[in-house]
Write an enzyme that holds these catalytic residues in place. Sequence first.
Site, PDB file in Angstrom:
ATOM      1  N   MET A   1     -15.402  -1.848  -6.632  1.00  0.00           N
ATOM      2  CA  MET A   1     -15.266  -0.693  -7.616  1.00  0.00           C
ATOM      3  C   MET A   1     -16.115   0.422  -6.551  1.00  0.00           C
ATOM      4  O   MET A   1     -17.422   0.849  -6.572  1.00  0.00           O
ATOM      5  CB  MET A   1     -15.884  -0.215  -9.181  1.00  0.00           C
ATOM      6  CG  MET A   1     -16.031   1.245  -9.561  1.00  0.00           C
ATOM      7  SD  MET A   1     -14.521   1.318 -10.171  1.00  0.00           S
ATOM      8  CE  MET A   1     -15.055   3.030  -9.973  1.00  0.00           C
TER       9      MET A   1
ATOM     10  N   ASN B   1       8.605   1.650  -1.864  1.00  0.00           N
ATOM     11  CA  ASN B   1       8.698   2.430  -2.241  1.00  0.00           C
ATOM     12  C   ASN B   1       8.510   3.513  -1.161  1.00  0.00           C
ATOM     13  O   ASN B   1       7.795   3.485  -0.557  1.00  0.00           O
ATOM     14  CB  ASN B   1       8.487   2.261  -4.013  1.00  0.00           C
ATOM     15  CG  ASN B   1       6.917   2.264  -3.288  1.00  0.00           C
ATOM     16  OD1 ASN B   1       6.574   1.209  -3.706  1.00  0.00           O
ATOM     17  ND2 ASN B   1       6.398   3.394  -3.585  1.00  0.00           N
TER      18      ASN B   1
ATOM     19  N   GLY C   1       1.056  -1.224  -0.136  1.00  0.00           N
ATOM     20  CA  GLY C   1      -0.253  -0.115  -0.027  1.00  0.00           C
ATOM     21  C   GLY C   1       0.808   1.003   0.370  1.00  0.00           C
ATOM     22  O   GLY C   1       0.379   2.497   0.503  1.00  0.00           O
ATOM     23  N   ALA C   2       1.960   0.244  -0.204  1.00  0.00           N
ATOM     24  CA  ALA C   2       2.849   2.386  -0.172  1.00  0.00           C
ATOM     25  C   ALA C   2       2.186   3.274  -0.760  1.00  0.00           C
ATOM     26  O   ALA C   2       2.117   4.943  -0.527  1.00  0.00           O
ATOM     27  CB  ALA C   2       4.497   2.033  -0.742  1.00  0.00           C
ATOM     28  N   GLU C   3       2.448   2.991  -2.115  1.00  0.00           N
ATOM     29  CA  GLU C   3       1.640   4.159  -3.108  1.00  0.00           C
ATOM     30  C   GLU C   3       0.304   4.727  -2.743  1.00  0.00           C
ATOM     31  O   GLU C   3       0.045   6.660  -3.503  1.00  0.00           O
ATOM     32  CB  GLU C   3       1.573   3.766  -4.278  1.00  0.00           C
ATOM     33  CG  GLU C   3       1.360   2.518  -5.387  1.00  0.00           C
ATOM     34  CD  GLU C   3       2.240   1.725  -5.452  1.00  0.00           C
ATOM     35  OE1 GLU C   3       2.543   0.960  -3.879  1.00  0.00           O
ATOM     36  OE2 GLU C   3       3.242   2.111  -5.761  1.00  0.00           O
TER      37      GLU C   3
ATOM     38  N   CYS D   1      -7.194   6.310 -13.037  1.00  0.00           N
ATOM     39  CA  CYS D   1      -8.097   4.712 -13.458  1.00  0.00           C
ATOM     40  C   CYS D   1      -7.743   3.791 -14.098  1.00  0.00           C
ATOM     41  O   CYS D   1      -7.412   2.729 -14.890  1.00  0.00           O
ATOM     42  CB  CYS D   1      -9.491   5.003 -14.477  1.00  0.00           C
ATOM     43  SG  CYS D   1     -10.591   6.829 -14.473  1.00  0.00           S
TER      44      CYS D   1
ATOM     45  N   ASP E   1       9.678   4.795  -7.992  1.00  0.00           N
ATOM     46  CA  ASP E   1       9.181   3.564  -7.001  1.00  0.00           C
ATOM     47  C   ASP E   1      10.277   2.708  -7.690  1.00  0.00           C
ATOM     48  O   ASP E   1       9.568   1.398  -8.119  1.00  0.00           O
ATOM     49  CB  ASP E   1       8.107   2.905  -8.497  1.00  0.00           C
ATOM     50  CG  ASP E   1       7.341   1.854  -7.784  1.00  0.00           C
ATOM     51  OD1 ASP E   1       7.012   1.440  -6.719  1.00  0.00           O
ATOM     52  OD2 ASP E   1       6.304   1.556  -8.608  1.00  0.00           O
TER      53      ASP E   1
ATOM     54  N   ASN F   1      10.095  -7.437 -11.540  1.00  0.00           N
ATOM     55  CA  ASN F   1       9.546  -6.983 -10.672  1.00  0.00           C
ATOM     56  C   ASN F   1       9.338  -8.590  -9.558  1.00  0.00           C
ATOM     57  O   ASN F   1       9.983  -9.064  -9.306  1.00  0.00           O
ATOM     58  CB  ASN F   1       8.174  -6.601 -11.114  1.00  0.00           C
ATOM     59  CG  ASN F   1       7.083  -5.745 -10.810  1.00  0.00           C
ATOM     60  OD1 ASN F   1       6.885  -6.675  -9.074  1.00  0.00           O
ATOM     61  ND2 ASN F   1       7.203  -4.634 -10.843  1.00  0.00           N
TER      62      ASN F   1
ATOM     63  N   THR G   1       7.015  -0.269   2.366  1.00  0.00           N
ATOM     64  CA  THR G   1       6.283  -1.221   2.819  1.00  0.00           C
ATOM     65  C   THR G   1       7.062  -2.687   1.842  1.00  0.00           C
ATOM     66  O   THR G   1       7.705  -3.126   1.213  1.00  0.00           O
ATOM     67  CB  THR G   1       5.157  -1.589   2.415  1.00  0.00           C
ATOM     68  OG1 THR G   1       5.102  -1.441   0.726  1.00  0.00           O
ATOM     69  CG2 THR G   1       3.605  -0.562   2.700  1.00  0.00           C
TER      70      THR G   1
END
Length: 712
Positions: free
Chosen positions: A675, A282, A198-200, A632, A327, A415, A262
């Site tokens: 959503m 990040n 959830g860092a970003e 989005c 990042d 990644n 994180t």
Amino acid sequence: MPLLVLGGCNKQSEPAAVATADVPQESFADVTTQRIIETGASDEWLTYGGSYEEQRHSSLTDINRESVADLGVAWTYELKTNRGVEATPIVVDGVMYVTSAWSFVYALDAETGEELWTYDPEVDKAVGVNACCDVVNRGVAVYEGQVFVGVIDGRLEALDAKTGERNWSVVTVDQSKPYTITGAPRAVDGKILIGNGGAEMGVRGYLSAYDAKTGDKIWRFYTVPNPNKEPDNEISDEVFAKFANDSWGDEGHWVSDGGGGTVWDSIVYDEVNDQIIFGVGNGSPWNRDFRDPSGGDNLFLSSIVAVDAETGSYRWHFQTTPGDNWDYTATQSIILADLPLGDDGADLRVAMQAPKNGFFYVVNAETGQFISGSAFGPVTWAEGLTEAGRPIEAEGARYGAAPVVLLPGPLGAHNWHPMAFNPTENLAYIPAQEIPQAYAADARYANNTTGWNTGSDFAALVPAEIRSTDIKAARTALKGRLIAWDPKTQQPRWSVEHPNAWNGGVLSTAGGLVFQARLDGEFFAYDAATGEELWSYNLQSGANAGPGTYSIDDTQYLAITTGWGSAFGLAAGYAFDDAITTKLGKVVVFKLGGTGEIPVPDLPVVNRMTTAAAFGDEETINEGLVHYSRNCLVCHGPFAIGSGVLPDLRWSPITANADAWKSVVYDGILAQNGMVSFADHLSEDEIESIRAYVILQARNDMAERELASATE
């Protein structure tokens, strides 16, 4: 962001174990620390990376260079999800434990694929908006008769390995904040280790250890200072007071947004030094100018950190990307090995990593001292490394208002996809990629409570009206390869080129083989020494996960999970010539002489038509592009081109109706599908500008296809 009401767990910011059944007393799935040490990746696959060293190298040899051509399907099991699947199956005493999207857990007969039990953690799907990179899960830990799973809403749960009944559940995060868990727990000496993501989104990272029997918290190590630089009454307090606090200023968005950092994937137990080595993510926001204007290194962002296994106290750290701005997480695979890098060529225990920033690092596992590093792919953000391993940043890499295209982009040169190491060949096998990104400072940046907080403009250099030439140019920039990297010479021994980026994790075996699946679903076996292709099989779905292997009754099996999704899966619609159809995830298991088949997906093709009328002037369209890119894009794809995981908005009937569009995006009527409402961040006019932008992309695509058809 409002508090989420999450099914099946306790709503509170401090962990509290909830017992729902007695801890099993019998010796079913009796995995211990010593058993993992002694067994490694042999007949069983007891832990995430195969062994505590996380080399993903199996000692099994029945499937080898000579026999691999006879591999066939033994059995398949449908995971009943069309979201991303990233788990490597754990195999203990003939039982396979595996997870799928939304943190579902399955226990299967590892020989036949028969379902033994399943576990649904009953996640409130609204939490999906907090998942930066799909609602994935990378697997479980099995220890002393229990199966441990990190649930995407922040819970850590212990299940009876024989029945699937829940023994205890503990909330490991403040659920009023956008934390998630996607990584696999690790089990060591009666402790279960778990981080979070959830860092970003704007959180503060940490690694925690819980008692395997009771769920009680034993220790926690924060990776970012307390926002007031005050003690947290945690084991990390002392090290922050000594030196880490000084690497952060007193102002900036990190003070209110958590700072990031994180621990969402790599967690390794170094048995020799009795320490836990883990990777840190990040910063939040990415752009350091917004996060911390003082310009410090911001420890422990983008770092490899070692702590005492028993107490969690600090041992050492090595920061791969000081003052992270792009990042460039250091959460990628960390592998332990003994290499001839000591005095007079003696073996030295090292930790190796190929993080997002594009450099391969070798450090002393005992001290964290930098030994060597080199770029394993194209790197434009830095010119090299100093003797101490610090990157030499290229001029202009710390972007400002003017966009700059850099490699790697935020998806990294490597990644989460697991790399492997063959101790006989002394080669690390890296699932590498090239996905460039235009970075620019976001002039409109403000904390986003329902989305990403990057401080970087995702709309930089993206034209409002997308044409096929723009899409093809973006597609040709994507590359993937499997690199056999010699950590001693810091050079590739061989590499295999792939037609696209974001290919699967890697398995190495003593049979002289390296296995990897590609984004397009082709599963390959290569000669570990030369890279020669020896076998392939179409999995009927893209595969991201790292394969595993095990043996039952003298038969070696090869297992892999498939499922189209994860970060690139959500955003990669533009990467393909043809529209992607939804794929259902599976467990696919092979053996020599197998005669089974993988069912071909029989799912409807996307109808690439819209009845929506284009509307909006140039200003409205450009405004829609900005808001689409900021809110989005990461789920529905750049250029508004969907990937098949989530709906392609261009062809959704909801897009054609202003009231229906508002009911979803503003009113949140589909929150239970993940959503949620964006009403707290976007006005009704801004939401309508996004609709105008999406319809324009649909109309342009239809017009180009019609023109192409007429000229054929």
